[in-house]
Design an enzyme around this catalytic site. Structure first.
Site, PDB file in Angstrom:
ATOM      1  N   GLU A 232       0.836  -1.188   0.000  1.00  0.00           N
ATOM      2  CA  GLU A 232       0.000   0.000   0.000  1.00  0.00           C
ATOM      3  C   GLU A 232       0.880   1.251   0.000  1.00  0.00           C
ATOM      4  O   GLU A 232       1.947   1.271   0.611  1.00  0.00           O
ATOM      5  CB  GLU A 232      -0.896   0.001   1.245  1.00  0.00           C
ATOM      6  CG  GLU A 232      -2.101   0.906   1.155  1.00  0.00           C
ATOM      7  CD  GLU A 232      -3.104   0.597   2.262  1.00  0.00           C
ATOM      8  OE1 GLU A 232      -3.395   1.538   3.033  1.00  0.00           O
ATOM      9  OE2 GLU A 232      -3.580  -0.548   2.355  1.00  0.00           O
TER      10      GLU A 232
ATOM     11  N   ASP B  26       0.005   5.397   0.577  1.00  0.00           N
ATOM     12  CA  ASP B  26      -1.134   6.193   1.025  1.00  0.00           C
ATOM     13  C   ASP B  26      -0.887   7.686   1.093  1.00  0.00           C
ATOM     14  O   ASP B  26       0.129   8.131   1.630  1.00  0.00           O
ATOM     15  CB  ASP B  26      -1.535   5.799   2.464  1.00  0.00           C
ATOM     16  CG  ASP B  26      -2.013   4.373   2.596  1.00  0.00           C
ATOM     17  OD1 ASP B  26      -2.403   3.786   1.581  1.00  0.00           O
ATOM     18  OD2 ASP B  26      -1.987   3.860   3.719  1.00  0.00           O
TER      19      ASP B  26
ATOM     20  N   GLU C 253      -3.378  10.158   3.116  1.00  0.00           N
ATOM     21  CA  GLU C 253      -4.576  10.221   3.942  1.00  0.00           C
ATOM     22  C   GLU C 253      -4.725  11.641   4.485  1.00  0.00           C
ATOM     23  O   GLU C 253      -3.795  12.171   5.099  1.00  0.00           O
ATOM     24  CB  GLU C 253      -4.500   9.222   5.101  1.00  0.00           C
ATOM     25  CG  GLU C 253      -4.570   7.772   4.655  1.00  0.00           C
ATOM     26  CD  GLU C 253      -4.412   6.803   5.807  1.00  0.00           C
ATOM     27  OE1 GLU C 253      -5.254   5.894   5.930  1.00  0.00           O
ATOM     28  OE2 GLU C 253      -3.449   6.962   6.576  1.00  0.00           O
TER      29      GLU C 253
ATOM     30  N   GLN D 233      -1.311  12.861   5.928  1.00  0.00           N
ATOM     31  CA  GLN D 233      -0.472  11.748   6.369  1.00  0.00           C
ATOM     32  C   GLN D 233      -0.087  10.903   5.166  1.00  0.00           C
ATOM     33  O   GLN D 233      -0.928  10.559   4.341  1.00  0.00           O
ATOM     34  CB  GLN D 233      -1.228  10.884   7.382  1.00  0.00           C
ATOM     35  CG  GLN D 233      -0.455   9.634   7.814  1.00  0.00           C
ATOM     36  CD  GLN D 233      -1.077   8.976   9.025  1.00  0.00           C
ATOM     37  OE1 GLN D 233      -0.950   9.455  10.139  1.00  0.00           O
ATOM     38  NE2 GLN D 233      -1.757   7.843   8.817  1.00  0.00           N
ATOM     39  N   THR D 234       1.198  10.574   5.065  1.00  0.00           N
ATOM     40  CA  THR D 234       1.668   9.638   4.051  1.00  0.00           C
ATOM     41  C   THR D 234       2.121   8.363   4.750  1.00  0.00           C
ATOM     42  O   THR D 234       2.567   8.390   5.896  1.00  0.00           O
ATOM     43  CB  THR D 234       2.841  10.221   3.239  1.00  0.00           C
ATOM     44  OG1 THR D 234       3.964  10.437   4.109  1.00  0.00           O
ATOM     45  CG2 THR D 234       2.448  11.527   2.579  1.00  0.00           C
ATOM     46  N   ASN D 235       1.990   7.249   4.041  1.00  0.00           N
ATOM     47  CA  ASN D 235       2.356   5.969   4.641  1.00  0.00           C
ATOM     48  C   ASN D 235       2.641   4.970   3.535  1.00  0.00           C
ATOM     49  O   ASN D 235       2.144   5.110   2.409  1.00  0.00           O
ATOM     50  CB  ASN D 235       1.210   5.460   5.531  1.00  0.00           C
ATOM     51  CG  ASN D 235       1.681   4.492   6.601  1.00  0.00           C
ATOM     52  OD1 ASN D 235       2.844   4.088   6.638  1.00  0.00           O
ATOM     53  ND2 ASN D 235       0.781   4.104   7.486  1.00  0.00           N
TER      54      ASN D 235
ATOM     55  N   GLU E  33       4.492   6.144   8.972  1.00  0.00           N
ATOM     56  CA  GLU E  33       3.752   7.386   8.786  1.00  0.00           C
ATOM     57  C   GLU E  33       4.652   8.613   8.850  1.00  0.00           C
ATOM     58  O   GLU E  33       5.577   8.686   9.642  1.00  0.00           O
ATOM     59  CB  GLU E  33       2.661   7.525   9.865  1.00  0.00           C
ATOM     60  CG  GLU E  33       1.637   6.413   9.870  1.00  0.00           C
ATOM     61  CD  GLU E  33       1.993   5.294  10.832  1.00  0.00           C
ATOM     62  OE1 GLU E  33       1.098   4.487  11.145  1.00  0.00           O
ATOM     63  OE2 GLU E  33       3.172   5.212  11.258  1.00  0.00           O
TER      64      GLU E  33
ATOM     65  N   TRP F 156      -9.856   7.269  15.413  1.00  0.00           N
ATOM     66  CA  TRP F 156      -8.418   7.533  15.459  1.00  0.00           C
ATOM     67  C   TRP F 156      -7.949   8.796  14.745  1.00  0.00           C
ATOM     68  O   TRP F 156      -6.889   9.334  15.070  1.00  0.00           O
ATOM     69  CB  TRP F 156      -7.655   6.355  14.850  1.00  0.00           C
ATOM     70  CG  TRP F 156      -7.860   6.216  13.363  1.00  0.00           C
ATOM     71  CD1 TRP F 156      -8.884   5.578  12.733  1.00  0.00           C
ATOM     72  CD2 TRP F 156      -7.044   6.757  12.318  1.00  0.00           C
ATOM     73  NE1 TRP F 156      -8.756   5.696  11.361  1.00  0.00           N
ATOM     74  CE2 TRP F 156      -7.627   6.403  11.081  1.00  0.00           C
ATOM     75  CE3 TRP F 156      -5.859   7.503  12.325  1.00  0.00           C
ATOM     76  CZ2 TRP F 156      -7.090   6.772   9.857  1.00  0.00           C
ATOM     77  CZ3 TRP F 156      -5.310   7.876  11.097  1.00  0.00           C
ATOM     78  CH2 TRP F 156      -5.929   7.506   9.873  1.00  0.00           C
TER      79      TRP F 156
ATOM     80  N   GLY G 281      -6.289  11.679  18.189  1.00  0.00           N
ATOM     81  CA  GLY G 281      -6.266  10.327  18.752  1.00  0.00           C
ATOM     82  C   GLY G 281      -7.635   9.729  18.981  1.00  0.00           C
ATOM     83  O   GLY G 281      -7.801   8.816  19.788  1.00  0.00           O
TER      84      GLY G 281
ATOM     85  N   ARG H  66       7.635   4.876  19.818  1.00  0.00           N
ATOM     86  CA  ARG H  66       7.282   3.684  19.044  1.00  0.00           C
ATOM     87  C   ARG H  66       8.481   2.780  18.799  1.00  0.00           C
ATOM     88  O   ARG H  66       8.341   1.573  18.726  1.00  0.00           O
ATOM     89  CB  ARG H  66       6.674   4.090  17.697  1.00  0.00           C
ATOM     90  CG  ARG H  66       5.303   4.735  17.790  1.00  0.00           C
ATOM     91  CD  ARG H  66       4.838   5.186  16.416  1.00  0.00           C
ATOM     92  NE  ARG H  66       4.603   4.068  15.508  1.00  0.00           N
ATOM     93  CZ  ARG H  66       4.408   4.208  14.203  1.00  0.00           C
ATOM     94  NH1 ARG H  66       4.453   5.408  13.641  1.00  0.00           N
ATOM     95  NH2 ARG H  66       4.184   3.149  13.453  1.00  0.00           N
TER      96      ARG H  66
END
Length: 327
Positions: free
Chosen positions: A102, A104, A106, A119-121, A133, A197, A201, A282
């Site tokens: 994928e 993305d 978004e 947002q890119t992913n 992300e 989300w 958040g 993370r």
């Protein structure tokens, strides 16, 4: 630099979107879900996707592509937009449900419309638990007029563009490994309820008092190698001359120019608000592709990338099923 309102934009950016023809909707896409919430113009030059309390909506390319340049001019909903997700993305989750790829874009709605977050992913080979992300604020209000969002994908790199300015490059390096998209994908666009989300958040969800929410699309471009499923092979049709040469996998598309890299540095330094490569909440150990970027230099020719250390940290991103895109 060029002026855009009170903003100075990078000059001499290659306009990839001017190199390829715009398609009418039915020349390259079909209505894939929420059909009652999709409206096309009479001449097929643009399409509106609507989210209301009954459904979101989306469309998908008629073909799958192996590499290419894919673009749309999008105008986002102008009303209160918390919890809304508008997506322009590539995916093969239908064909590879357990190991899909994928790429993305978004667009994440916010309490104030000017605070839409981009947002890119990317995912490769089913790596949905390892989202890569990066988030950006935009240098314009994306709800007031159309702006172009483009994905370049080939053997060498994946590049995300906003109005032909590169904002992110993912090199096909030893660092990225199997997380690099490598299987034929469809091109899709959707609008859906991401209340759990998408905004703060999940603290601010969709308020249907402001519905319907409409995202408009025009300037659709699909250029690349069309995948023939029956022959398990790609036919490169971008040149339209029957040459069989991949139009996006060589030449000027192999690497960004100096001007494009300058533009990307400008966008990332001024407008990137989050990068997974800078998130110790993370990752206690830097992901290998981030480490590789550091070792070889994010920019070519030894250019300084120390500005990446100054990214404003956002709270840890929640886990979410963004690959489902609302349906």
């Amino acid at each position: 630099m060029q002026e855009a309102g009170d903003r100075l934009l990078p000059e001499n950016q290659t306009r990839y979107t001017d190199l390829f023809p715009h398609l009418k909707f039915d020349q390259g896409f079909y209505e894939s879900w929420g059909v009652s919430n999709i409206r096309q113009s009479n001449d097929g030059s643009y399409v509106d996707l609507t989210l209301d309390k009954n459904s979101g909506s989306g469309f998908t390319s008629q073909d799958k592509y192996y590499h290419g340049f894919f673009s749309a001019a999008i105008k986002l909903p102008s009303s209160y937009s918390a919890g809304i997700v508008v997506a322009l993305y590539m995916s093969n989750a239908d064909a590879y449900p357990h190991n899909h790829d994928e790429i993305d874009f978004e667009f994440l709605g916010h309490v104030k419309r000017k605070e839409w977050v981009l947002q890119t992913n990317i995912y490769g080979n089913g790596s949905v638990g390892e989202g890569k992300e990066e988030r950006f604020h935009l240098w314009f209000d994306p709800s007031q007029q159309f702006h172009q969002y483009s994905i370049l994908w080939n053997d060498h790199h994946i590049v995300f563009f906003v109005d032909n300015i590169a904002i992110r490059e993912v090199n096909h390096s030893q660092g990225i490994g199997g997380a690099y998209a490598a299987k034929p994908m469809s091109v899709c666009s959707t609008i859906w309820d991401g209340s759990k989300w998408a905004t703060n958040g999940g603290r601010d969800g969709v308020n249907y008092k402001y519905a319907p929410f409409v995202a408009s699309f025009t300037g659709l471009e699909l250029v690349g190698c069309v995948w023939n499923q029956s022959q398990s092979a790609a036919a490169c049709s971008g040149r339209g001359d029957g040459s069989g040469i991949d139009p996006i996998n060589g030449g000027d598309f192999v690497r960004l120019s100096d001007q494009q890299r300058t533009g990307m540095e400008w966008a990332r330094k001024k407008y990137m608000s989050y990068s997974y490569c800078q998130d110790p909440n993370r990752f206690t150990v830097m992901p290998p592709e981030c480490k590789y970027q550091r070792e070889v230099g994010f920019l070519e020719d030894g250019a300084d990338d120390s500005w990446m250390n100054d990214i404003t940290m956002m709270p840890p991103l929640p886990k979410h099923g963004s690959s489902k895109k609302g349906h």
